[in-house]
Structure formats: structure tokens, C-alpha cells
Design an enzyme around this catalytic site. Structure first.
Site, PDB file in Angstrom:
ATOM      1  N   SER A 220      36.833  38.896  42.452  1.00  0.00           N
ATOM      2  CA  SER A 220      37.413  38.595  43.374  1.00  0.00           C
ATOM      3  C   SER A 220      38.590  37.125  43.164  1.00  0.00           C
ATOM      4  O   SER A 220      39.329  37.894  42.536  1.00  0.00           O
ATOM      5  CB  SER A 220      36.120  37.200  44.187  1.00  0.00           C
ATOM      6  OG  SER A 220      36.268  36.883  45.315  1.00  0.00           O
ATOM      7  N   ASP A 331      33.317  45.579  51.904  1.00  0.00           N
ATOM      8  CA  ASP A 331      33.654  44.248  52.314  1.00  0.00           C
ATOM      9  C   ASP A 331      34.635  43.537  53.009  1.00  0.00           C
ATOM     10  O   ASP A 331      35.492  43.630  53.369  1.00  0.00           O
ATOM     11  CB  ASP A 331      34.442  43.919  50.464  1.00  0.00           C
ATOM     12  CG  ASP A 331      35.108  42.254  50.066  1.00  0.00           C
ATOM     13  OD1 ASP A 331      34.498  42.021  50.665  1.00  0.00           O
ATOM     14  OD2 ASP A 331      35.352  42.528  49.276  1.00  0.00           O
ATOM     15  N   HIS A 363      31.471  42.248  49.421  1.00  0.00           N
ATOM     16  CA  HIS A 363      31.638  41.041  48.323  1.00  0.00           C
ATOM     17  C   HIS A 363      31.568  40.824  47.136  1.00  0.00           C
ATOM     18  O   HIS A 363      31.865  40.846  46.324  1.00  0.00           O
ATOM     19  CB  HIS A 363      32.316  39.891  49.081  1.00  0.00           C
ATOM     20  CG  HIS A 363      33.453  39.334  47.889  1.00  0.00           C
ATOM     21  ND1 HIS A 363      34.584  40.090  48.213  1.00  0.00           N
ATOM     22  CD2 HIS A 363      33.409  38.068  47.834  1.00  0.00           C
ATOM     23  CE1 HIS A 363      35.774  39.234  46.820  1.00  0.00           C
ATOM     24  NE2 HIS A 363      34.991  38.019  46.844  1.00  0.00           N
TER      25      HIS A 363
END
Length: 417
Positions: A220, A331, A363
Site C-alpha cells: 500500500s 480492491d 486491499h
């Protein structure tokens, strides 16, 4: 806090473990250069400043509640590995790599089935003469993991599950911390990541690591920061650092020191992501304070702007690290198209990129929910990359957990990410 380890049971540990426990293992996150009083003051000041930026109450309050519900529902899966994190002598916690508040890292050293911590042969901390699983005199493969957290709630401990999965499978994992907003902007965070990698490459051999087998992994926000750092080095452009003298020293490490880079669920085109971020409670005023230059600090746009500086000969000669992108197709926080578009931009200028999509994954599924449920595709593929695809048929060892399936389904529903 500095003596919390004394309250934990050590009587049943082997003698060698007890010795390493007393010398190394501490659950205290207090930086030795900062001290307890200043740490508490910094936590208070940064928390109040963050609340001011967030303008409580707001959308972020709902997201925070969902995150707390997610954590509670995942406790059966989180608690066993977290206890191991706190009590195991094979997890070297809170090692400072710099002088600032958040500049610390954790090292997960592989453990043999004989319950002996295996360090480098002949090193200061050597307690075993066993060879690494790869029969390499040089040591274990190394993964440097930079966690996510929307550049605001990132913390090195978020990688404790990945660290233990890699640890159990014969790979040293180092989880590096970095300053978050409002303490730092994007360039400051990249500076911290840069500093931590420099420290790791200079010291990992003391913990049994092989400097020639280093993989950099970001998830991320961590994928965003590591991608920018590598692109700065590939294009030979400098990161604008503060003039305050905090960090910013010259680093000797270069692209040849990193064998692979892995980006997991990463945001690489920040301007196109702004609507999604604001919808989830990250207001534009925070983004404007985080990013000095949205395009310059977006890997996709940075690449397009500086593509003429790419060393094509280095790319052809495999001097640059092999790049791997992983993303879940479900996601909704960071669309999987972010990885696809970034990979296409890299390929157009001659950079090698492998892209893997996990169908129906969110995610956080690849690094959290899947990791504790046993259906862990990400770690399986990461191990093949880190080991050089030499041990495809070696059974993957999982971490022990008590996560019921129905609570896992509820946690996925509550997950704000």
C-alpha cells in the site's frame, strides 16, 4: 516499558534462548536516543495535531470504528502470532537505525525445528553452527518490508504476520518503521526508508543475512514510497531533503544491492486516487500537506517525466532489480488498475515488471486475512521470488492461529480497507 520483558515467562525456554532474551528481547518501543518522557510528549503532540488535521468528527470516525471492529474480529488470528512477536528471542525488536523518534526496525531471524535461533556463522550473536536452508555459507535470503497505513497510521509492527511467515520459511524479514503524517511529508518518509535500507545492508550479515539476496517489499503506502525511492535511484535524481540536518546523509547502497522489488496493492497514480481517498476520510487539506508535488511524488507520473533519464543499458544488463506487482481485483481502496498502468509505463521504457492479480481479493486480503486463514497465495509466490525459484516444491510453513471462518467473513465485511 523498558523492563516489560521481565514480566513474561522465560522459565521454560532453553538456556540459549534465555541468554538471548535477556540481552536482546524487549517489547519497549522507546527509542534509546529519545527516552520515555519525550516519547510520551511526542505521542501527545502528534496525536492532537493529527486530530486537528482530521477535523473530528468526520468520515474518518466511521472508518476508525470499522477498523476497531475488524481488529476485534481478527483477534483469534492475531493473538497467537502477536504473543510470539512479544516473547520470541528470534524477533529482534526496536533496533534504532537513526536518531529520530520513529527510526527503528524489527528483525525476524529464522528458527530451526530444533528451537535454536540460527545466526550467521562466526557472528557476534551466533548460537548455532547450522547452515541456512539454501546451504549458503553467505546466509539467509533477506526481505525488507515497508508497511502501509495511508501515510498516517503506518507502523513496523503491522508486518508481524508476514515477518513470522517468512521467518518460519527460512527467510530473514526486516520490518522498518518510518515517520508518519503530521510528523513528516512524503519526502521525509522516503528519506527514512532510504536510511533504514542503508542500515540493513550494512548490518544484516550480523544476523545471518545474505547481502546478495535482498528483496525490497512495500505494501500500500509502503509500495508507493519504495517505488518512488527506486525510481529516484534509477533516474539518478535526488530526493529533496530537509536542511535541518536530520538525516539526509549520503548512502552507499545502490540498485545493484536490491535483487527484487515487490509492490503489493500499491497506489502509483495519486492524482487519480484523490476521489477515493477523500471519500474514505482523507481530506484534500491533508493530501496537500502530505504531497508537495502530486505528480512528482506519484510513481507513474514521475516515471513519465523522467523516462529520458532511465539507464537502458543497466536495464538490459539486469543491474536494476526485477520488479513484481501484486494486487487484488476486488480492491476498492486502491484499484488494481493502478498496478496495471504502472507496469505498462515501466514496460514501455524497458523495465522488467511481472504483474499478478489475485481474483476477488481486497486491499488487505493478501497480507492479513489470507495469511491467517492458511490460503496464502502471496507468501507462496514471494518465497519463490526470494529464493530464486529454486524451492518451488518445498512445503510452505504456516503460522498457528485460532481464527474461525465465520469471524473471518465478518472481519472482511467490517474492514475499512
Amino acid at each position: 516499558l523498558r523492563h516489560v520483558h521481565r514480566a513474561l515467562p522465560t522459565a521454560t525456554m532453553p538456556i540459549q534462548w534465555r541468554q538471548q532474551w535477556r540481552r536482546w528481547n524487549t517489547a519497549s518501543p522507546i527509542h534509546p536516543k529519545i527516552g520515555l518522557a519525550k516519547t510520551l510528549y511526542l505521542l501527545y503532540s502528534y496525536t492532537t495535531e493529527l486530530i486537528w488535521w482530521l477535523r473530528a468528527p468526520g468520515v474518518w470516525c466511521l472508518q476508525a470504528i470499522r477498523l476497531m471492529m475488524f481488529t476485534v474480529l481478527m483477534l483469534p488470528g492475531f493473538v497467537p502470532p502477536f504473543i510470539h512477536f512479544l516473547t520470541s528471542p528470534a524477533v529482534r525488536k526496536n533496533i534504532p537505525y537513526g536518531k529520530l523518534f520513529r527510526q527503528q526496525l524489527d528483525i525476524y531471524v529464522p528458527i530451526h525445528e530444533t528451537n535454536e535461533v540460527n545466526y550467521s556463522k562466526g557472528g557476534k550473536d551466533s548460537t548455532s553452527d547450522n547452515k541456512s536452508p539454501d546451504d549458503s555459507e553467505a546466509g539467509y535470503p533477506v526481505v525488507i518490508f515497508i508497511s502501509g497505513g495511508a501515510w498516517i497510521i503506518g507502523y513496523k509492527v503491522w508486518g508481524f504476520i508476514m515477518g513470522q511467515l517468512l521467518q518460519r520459511n527460512g527467510v530473514i524479514c526486516v520490518t522498518s518503521d518510518y515517520r508518519n503524517f503530521p510528523q513528516a511529508s512524503i519526502n521525509d518518509m522516503i528519506e527514512d526508508v532510504d536510511d533504514s535500507i542503508d542500515w540493513i545492508l550494512n548490518n544484516i550479515d550480523k544476523y545471518g543475512g545474505d547481502k546478495n539476496k535482498v528483496t525490497l517489499v512495500g505494501q500500500s503506502a509502503g509500495a508507493h514510497l519504495t517505488a518512488l525511492l527506486l525510481l529516484h535511484k534509477i533516474t539518478k535524481t535526488k530526493i529533496e531533503r530537509k536542511e535541518s540536518g536530520e538525516g539526509g546523509h549520503h548512502h552507499r547502497w545502490g540498485l545493484s544491492h536490491i535483487k527484487h522489488w515487490i509492490g503489493i496493492s500499491g497506489p502509483y497514480d495519486i492524482p487519480s486516487l484523490i476521489p477515493s481517498l477523500t471519500h474514505r476520510g482523507l481530506h484534500k487539506r491533508i493530501l496537500s500537506a502530505l504531497f508537495d508535488d502530486l505528480e512528482q511524488q506519484s510513481p507513474l507520473h514521475f516515471l513519465e517525466k523522467h523516462k529520458k533519464h532511465i539507464d537502458a543499458e543497466s536495464a538490459k544488463a539486469n543491474v536494476l532489480p526485477q520488479m513484481h506487482l501484486f494486487h487484488g481485483t476486488a480492491d476498492t481502496t486502491v484499484s488494481c488498475e493502478q498496478s496495471v498502468n504502472f507496469a505498462n509505463a515501466c514496460t514501455r521504457i524497458g523495465l522488467k515488471v511481472d504483474v499478478t492479480m489475485f481474483k476477488g481479493k481486497s486491499h488487505t486480503d493478501p497480507i492479513l486475512e489470507d495469511a491467517v486463514s492458511g490460503s496464502d497465495l502471496l507468501t507462496k509466490q514471494m518465497l519463490q521470488i526470494v529464493r530464486g525459484n529454486t524451492q518451488k516444491d518445498v512445503p510452505q510453513k504456516q503460522i498457528w492461529n485460532l481464527q474461525p471462518k465465520f469471524m473471518l467473513r465478518m472481519a472482511r465485511w467490517c474492514n475499512p480497507f
